[in-house]
Design a protein around this motif. Structure first.
Motif, PDB file in Angstrom:
ATOM      1  N   ASN A 442      31.434  40.624  51.185  1.00 39.08           N
ATOM      2  CA  ASN A 442      32.458  39.569  51.664  1.00 39.08           C
ATOM      3  C   ASN A 442      33.379  40.425  52.696  1.00 39.08           C
ATOM      4  OD1 ASN A 442      31.668  37.446  49.880  1.00 39.08           O
ATOM      5  ND2 ASN A 442      32.549  38.654  48.254  1.00 39.08           N
ATOM      6  N   ALA A 443      33.435  41.796  52.710  1.00 37.42           N
ATOM      7  CA  ALA A 443      34.470  42.443  53.674  1.00 37.42           C
ATOM      8  C   ALA A 443      34.233  41.965  55.160  1.00 37.42           C
ATOM      9  CB  ALA A 443      34.359  43.867  53.298  1.00 37.42           C
ATOM     10  N   ASP A 588      42.310  45.652  38.235  1.00 34.40           N
ATOM     11  CA  ASP A 588      42.624  44.743  38.943  1.00 34.40           C
ATOM     12  C   ASP A 588      41.572  44.412  39.902  1.00 34.40           C
ATOM     13  OD1 ASP A 588      44.321  43.351  40.516  1.00 34.40           O
ATOM     14  OD2 ASP A 588      44.919  45.081  41.871  1.00 34.40           O
ATOM     15  N   CYS A 589      41.396  42.964  39.767  1.00 33.25           N
ATOM     16  CA  CYS A 589      40.191  42.473  40.234  1.00 33.25           C
ATOM     17  C   CYS A 589      40.938  41.210  41.514  1.00 33.25           C
ATOM     18  CB  CYS A 589      39.554  41.364  39.359  1.00 33.25           C
ATOM     19  SG  CYS A 589      38.567  42.465  38.121  1.00 33.25           S
ATOM     20  N   ARG A 590      40.267  41.171  42.595  1.00 31.25           N
ATOM     21  CA  ARG A 590      40.902  40.341  43.762  1.00 31.25           C
ATOM     22  C   ARG A 590      39.466  39.550  44.264  1.00 31.25           C
ATOM     23  NH1 ARG A 590      43.774  45.537  46.542  1.00 31.25           N
ATOM     24  NH2 ARG A 590      44.756  46.231  44.619  1.00 31.25           N
ATOM     25  N   VAL A 591      40.212  38.651  44.735  1.00 29.73           N
ATOM     26  CA  VAL A 591      39.187  37.745  45.655  1.00 29.73           C
ATOM     27  C   VAL A 591      39.065  38.185  47.098  1.00 29.73           C
ATOM     28  CG1 VAL A 591      39.491  35.771  44.285  1.00 29.73           C
ATOM     29  CG2 VAL A 591      41.006  35.920  46.434  1.00 29.73           C
ATOM     30  N   PRO A 592      38.053  37.921  47.861  1.00 31.05           N
ATOM     31  CA  PRO A 592      38.159  38.469  49.272  1.00 31.05           C
ATOM     32  C   PRO A 592      39.231  38.119  49.917  1.00 31.05           C
ATOM     33  CG  PRO A 592      36.043  37.639  48.572  1.00 31.05           C
ATOM     34  CD  PRO A 592      36.908  37.370  47.598  1.00 31.05           C
ATOM     35  N   SER A 593      39.627  38.966  51.209  1.00 27.74           N
ATOM     36  CA  SER A 593      40.628  38.517  51.974  1.00 27.74           C
ATOM     37  C   SER A 593      40.344  37.233  52.665  1.00 27.74           C
ATOM     38  CB  SER A 593      40.977  39.494  52.792  1.00 27.74           C
ATOM     39  OG  SER A 593      42.045  39.235  53.791  1.00 27.74           O
ATOM     40  N   LEU A 611      34.030  39.353  43.687  1.00 23.04           N
ATOM     41  CA  LEU A 611      35.368  39.885  43.235  1.00 23.04           C
ATOM     42  C   LEU A 611      35.350  41.418  43.276  1.00 23.04           C
ATOM     43  CD1 LEU A 611      35.908  37.931  39.841  1.00 23.04           C
ATOM     44  CD2 LEU A 611      37.279  37.772  41.772  1.00 23.04           C
ATOM     45  N   THR A 612      36.525  42.097  43.696  1.00 24.60           N
ATOM     46  CA  THR A 612      36.585  43.369  44.067  1.00 24.60           C
ATOM     47  C   THR A 612      37.360  44.083  42.916  1.00 24.60           C
ATOM     48  OG1 THR A 612      36.095  43.456  46.418  1.00 24.60           O
ATOM     49  CG2 THR A 612      37.273  45.353  45.206  1.00 24.60           C
ATOM     50  N   CYS A 613      36.739  44.710  41.772  1.00 30.70           N
ATOM     51  CA  CYS A 613      37.596  44.988  40.820  1.00 30.70           C
ATOM     52  C   CYS A 613      37.722  46.658  40.707  1.00 30.70           C
ATOM     53  CB  CYS A 613      36.999  44.587  39.579  1.00 30.70           C
ATOM     54  SG  CYS A 613      36.710  43.006  39.313  1.00 30.70           S
ATOM     55  N   LEU A 614      39.129  46.759  40.611  1.00 33.02           N
ATOM     56  CA  LEU A 614      39.545  48.276  40.639  1.00 33.02           C
ATOM     57  C   LEU A 614      39.723  48.766  39.190  1.00 33.02           C
ATOM     58  CD1 LEU A 614      42.058  47.965  43.669  1.00 33.02           C
ATOM     59  CD2 LEU A 614      39.651  48.596  44.009  1.00 33.02           C
ATOM     60  N   TYR A 672      32.064  45.668  42.431  1.00 31.48           N
ATOM     61  CA  TYR A 672      32.076  44.268  42.663  1.00 31.48           C
ATOM     62  C   TYR A 672      31.380  43.412  41.724  1.00 31.48           C
ATOM     63  CZ  TYR A 672      33.186  46.776  47.163  1.00 31.48           C
ATOM     64  OH  TYR A 672      33.759  47.518  48.017  1.00 31.48           O
ATOM     65  N   VAL A 673      31.864  42.284  41.744  1.00 36.18           N
ATOM     66  CA  VAL A 673      31.263  41.148  40.490  1.00 36.18           C
ATOM     67  C   VAL A 673      31.152  39.995  41.383  1.00 36.18           C
ATOM     68  CG1 VAL A 673      31.701  39.975  38.288  1.00 36.18           C
ATOM     69  CG2 VAL A 673      32.540  42.318  38.875  1.00 36.18           C
ATOM     70  N   SER A 674      29.940  39.379  41.238  1.00 36.21           N
ATOM     71  CA  SER A 674      29.875  38.190  42.068  1.00 36.21           C
ATOM     72  C   SER A 674      29.997  36.920  41.064  1.00 36.21           C
ATOM     73  CB  SER A 674      27.955  38.265  42.327  1.00 36.21           C
ATOM     74  OG  SER A 674      27.762  36.903  43.108  1.00 36.21           O
ATOM     75  N   ALA A 675      30.503  35.869  41.748  1.00 39.90           N
ATOM     76  CA  ALA A 675      30.697  34.664  40.950  1.00 39.90           C
ATOM     77  C   ALA A 675      29.666  33.537  41.488  1.00 39.90           C
ATOM     78  CB  ALA A 675      32.116  34.023  41.500  1.00 39.90           C
ATOM     79  N   PRO A 676      28.615  33.354  40.464  1.00 42.52           N
ATOM     80  CA  PRO A 676      27.636  32.644  40.897  1.00 42.52           C
ATOM     81  C   PRO A 676      27.679  31.370  40.894  1.00 42.52           C
ATOM     82  CG  PRO A 676      27.266  33.435  38.532  1.00 42.52           C
ATOM     83  CD  PRO A 676      28.470  34.293  39.155  1.00 42.52           C
ATOM     84  N   LEU A 677      27.147  30.487  41.761  1.00 38.87           N
ATOM     85  CA  LEU A 677      27.188  28.924  41.969  1.00 38.87           C
ATOM     86  C   LEU A 677      26.836  28.409  40.439  1.00 38.87           C
ATOM     87  CD1 LEU A 677      27.869  26.656  43.964  1.00 38.87           C
ATOM     88  CD2 LEU A 677      25.492  26.605  44.381  1.00 38.87           C
ATOM     89  N   GLY A 678      27.461  27.483  40.092  1.00 35.49           N
ATOM     90  CA  GLY A 678      27.189  26.772  38.944  1.00 35.49           C
ATOM     91  C   GLY A 678      27.892  27.217  37.554  1.00 35.49           C
TER      92      GLY A 678
END
Length: 786
Positions: A442-443, A588-593, A611-614, A672-678
């Protein structure tokens, strides 16, 4: 008549014989025994006799040309010789003494100057011939004299001398590897009492040769032997013959006669007389020479000459005497030799400059020929032939080390300030991080830097952090299991490799903290050799684990000598120091900018995004005090249980394995953690695997509602008259109420904000209008909604 044996007289002089009868005979036989009690002297006086002193009248050496291997026998004649007489053989007679009369006066009385050897009586007493001998087992070759002492003499006197006891030469053997002309011939002579001053001469064997050394050896040219063993049993002699024929050796010991030895040796012909460059090299720095050297053996006429025993070595020099072989990569094992020419294929020069290449060809028999090339101008070129690597890349610091500090310690790359507040705030975190498309799908840009704020009750600690960005390590990962104690891993094993045959012979290693051993030459493993490495040096780094501010150390590696300007790639080396994290570690997890992050305080993530998790490992310093703070530390990835929980029709949790170590030098993991559709939501949790109860770390778990992205096909527009409620008939100038519905969960920002109503002419009376809504051009889907 009666015969009597008289005892020897004590001194020289005139003597008479007295006779007295036995007393028993007198008492029983004579009428007047007293008449015979006194001795009676025989008369007349003429019967007196003279007693002379014992003396040697003559002494002769019976052994012809005595040697140390045979007894030395003498013949002694004289008067009054007895078995109790003494004789000695004395050594070290000077060459100036040529006869018995010229022997030194003290020769028989000074054992310090003239070592003495006792004799052995063979036979004879009285005035008969007396034989004395000395056996060779305790004598060395040299000049001797024979001394004899009778029982009546006070001092021994020389009887025979001087005479020579010669060395014994038994045989000769050829010990050099080749018997060829123009090649050193090494002969070894064996025997007894051989000396360094002995000489050797060689004679050619002809049809008229005899075994007479006196005749044959006259024509020999004698030279001194080269060496002798300590016990005098062997000497070596080296010479170079130019004529091919059969030879025999004449041996001239310092003491003794010339010996013509029976062994023969045949000398063959060697035609090689020199070597020459038939192709001069041309090279660029640290690259295989574009023109490789070629060296040939030639005879006296300059023609190619053959010798199957030849071997070659190459040497680099800047002038006639300054050799710098360490700058030459010349893999001799890959050279081709066709019995007269040496061909090279991958020689390289590792430095730039003007050099000369010296070739040395060695032949059997210790023959060496040397030649030097023309000047080689090596232009500057590639220097990346050295590289370094350490394993493991991370060392474990025990909990005992990390909890004994009584004061706060900060890293040299992190500044920490502490302020006191009476309120309790929440914890928010953002850090400076650089991502690429390969790491984060996503970057699209580099995020801005910010600070880390960590708060406990009553105290707010703000830590501005500058984080270095480094590429992921290319070295082999360490084992995933954390070592049980520091004794398991206390140092790093490091290697410096060279892809060229000759490498620096020494290096300087400087760690930023701790100590390092001196690199030493090591043997390549089969895998290392298969990877193309040709040389390896090994050293060990022992970091200072008490320095809690050091999450890593750097190790510089610099070649010494002529290679000091060469860079070792992968250096400075980075070695991480890991600690055991505690529950104050941070997630600390964040959504893309640019994506929505929350709706009315509820965190959201759009389906299909990452999600980008640190995850930052930390240890608590000065826990329970007003000075409490958290120290960021390196940790093993296996310290954490990293879970993602999804909710579709059911809830499913999955553990994701973190890397063995963080790419960030302060120990921050990026996952990096993907948010799947559904999915309706996604929850991210980090727990401590090796802490009792496996507690969550700070800000864990984090949960996000999964929202969708509206599309034209999945959206419906319904418009109704606000007057009649009709969806088809409208009163001019009335308000129309339109409802936009979507098949996915959306948020308010997904709706069009700049919609337009387009009127399209229908019939000629313009009473028919068609309405459509165009989505916001800035939204994800900009297609028309029916």
């Amino acid at each position: 008549p009666a015969r009597f044996a008289l005892a020897a007289a004590g001194r020289v002089g005139q003597y008479a014989v007295c006779y007295r009868l036995n007393s028993d005979f007198i008492s029983t036989t004579l009428s007047n025994p007293n008449d015979n009690l006194l001795p009676r002297v025989f008369s007349p006086v003429a019967r007196r006799f003279t007693v002379l002193p014992a003396a040697v009248t003559s002494a002769t050496l019976l052994t012809a040309s005595p040697t140390v291997a045979s007894p030395v026998t003498f013949s002694i004649a004289g008067f009054g010789l007895q078995s109790v007489d003494n004789c000695t053989i004395v050594q070290n007679i000077p060459a100036s003494a040529t006869s018995l009369a010229t022997l030194p006066a003290s020769v028989c009385n000074s054992s310090a100057a003239y070592p003495q050897w006792p004799c052995t009586t063979v036979a004879g007493t009285g005035s008969t011939v007396r034989l004395m001998s000395r056996f060779a087992t305790t004598m060395a070759s040299g000049r001797y004299a024979f001394c004899y002492t009778t029982a009546s003499d006070s001092y021994p006197a020389p009887a025979v001398g001087p005479f020579v006891v010669g060395a014994l030469v038994t045989q000769v053997a050829v010990v050099s590897t080749a018997q060829l002309t123009n090649t050193p011939l090494i002969l070894q002579f064996t025997g007894i009492s051989l000396m360094a001053s002995d000489r050797v001469g060689l004679i050619a064997v002809t049809a008229n040769s005899t075994l007479d050394s006196a005749t044959e050896c006259v024509a020999a040219a004698f030279s001194q032997v080269g060496s002798v063993t300590v016990d005098g049993t062997a000497t070596t002699f080296t010479t170079t013959l130019t004529v091919a024929q059969t030879y025999r050796a004449c041996y001239q010991p310092l003491y003794g006669s010339v010996v013509l030895l029976p062994q023969t040796f045949i000398i063959g012909v060697r035609t090689v007389t020199a070597i020459t460059f038939v192709q001069q090299p041309s090279c660029a720095q640290s690259q295989t020479c574009s023109v490789q050297p070629r060296i040939a053996m030639v005879d006296a006429s300059g023609n190619l000459a053959t010798d199957t025993t030849a071997s070659i070595s190459l040497h680099l020099k800047t002038n006639a005497t300054n050799y710098i072989d360490e700058a030459l990569s010349s893999p001799i094992q890959s050279a081709l030799f066709d019995q007269n020419t040496f061909w090279f294929f991958d020689m390289a020069v590792l430095l730039a400059g003007t050099f000369y290449l010296e070739a040395r060809v060695s032949l059997s028999g210790a023959v060496t020929y040397t030649t030097t090339s023309s000047a080689i101008v090596v232009v500057a070129g590639n220097t990346t032939f050295l590289s370094a690597v350490c394993t493991p890349l991370i060392i474990f610091r025990t909990p005992e080390v990390t909890t004994t500090s009584t004061s706060a310690t900060t890293s040299t790359t992190t500044s920490t300030t502490t302020t006191t507040s009476t309120t309790t705030s929440t914890t928010t975190t953002s850090t400076t991080s650089t991502t690429t498309a390969a790491e984060d799908p996503n970057a699209t840009s580099t995020s801005a830097g910010s600070s880390t704020s960590t708060t406990t009750t009553g105290t707010s600690t703000t830590t501005p952090t500058t984080t270095s960005t480094t590429a992921a390590p290319t070295n082999p990962p360490i084992a995933s299991t954390r070592p049980a104690s520091i004794s398991d891993i206390v140092n790093c094993t490091c290697h410096v490799y060279s892809t060229l045959n000759l490498a620096p012979s020494s290096y300087t290693v400087v760690p930023s903290t701790g100590t390092a051993t001196t690199p030493t030459t090591a043997t390549l493993s089969s895998d290392e050799a298969a990877a193309g490495y040709l040389k390896k040096h090994t050293f060990y780094v022992v970091p200072n684990l008490q320095n809690l501010a050091a999450n890593y150390i750097t190790v510089s590696v610099t070649p010494q000598g002529v290679f000091s300007t060469q860079r070792v790639s992968n250096t400075p080396l980075m070695l991480r120091i890991a600690s055991t994290p505690d529950a104050n570690s941070l997630q600390d997890c964040r959504v893309p900018s640019g994506s929505p992050s929350a709706i009315n305080g509820v965190r959201v993530v759009r389906a299909g995004e990452n999600l980008t998790c640190l995850i930052q490992g930390r240890i608590t310093m000065n826990a329970g005090t007003s000075a409490q703070l958290f120290q960021a530390v390196q940790t093993f990835g296996n310290e954490y249980i990293f879970l993602t929980t999804l909710n579709n029709d059911s809830t499913t949790s999955t553990e994701i394995a973190l890397p063995n170590y963080a790419s960030d030098l302060n120990g921050q993991f990026v996952q990096y953690v993907s948010a799947p559709l559904g999915s309706t939501f996604i929850r991210v949790s980090t727990l401590l695997r090796f802490i009792a109860g496996t507690p969550f770390i700070l800000q864990s778990p984090e949960q996000f509602i999964v929202i969708g992205t509206p599309t034209a096909a999945g959206s419906v527009l319904n418009c109704l008259s606000t007057v009649t409620g009709s969806a088809t008939l409208f009163i001019p100038s009335e308000s129309i109420s339109c409802t936009l519905t979507s098949s996915v969960r959306i948020i308010s920002s997904d709706r069009p904000t700049n919609s337009t109503i387009a009127a399209t002419a229908g019939s000629s009376n313009n009473n028919l209008r068609r309405l459509s809504i165009q989505g916001d051009p800035t939204a994800t889907s900009t297609g028309p909604i029916p």
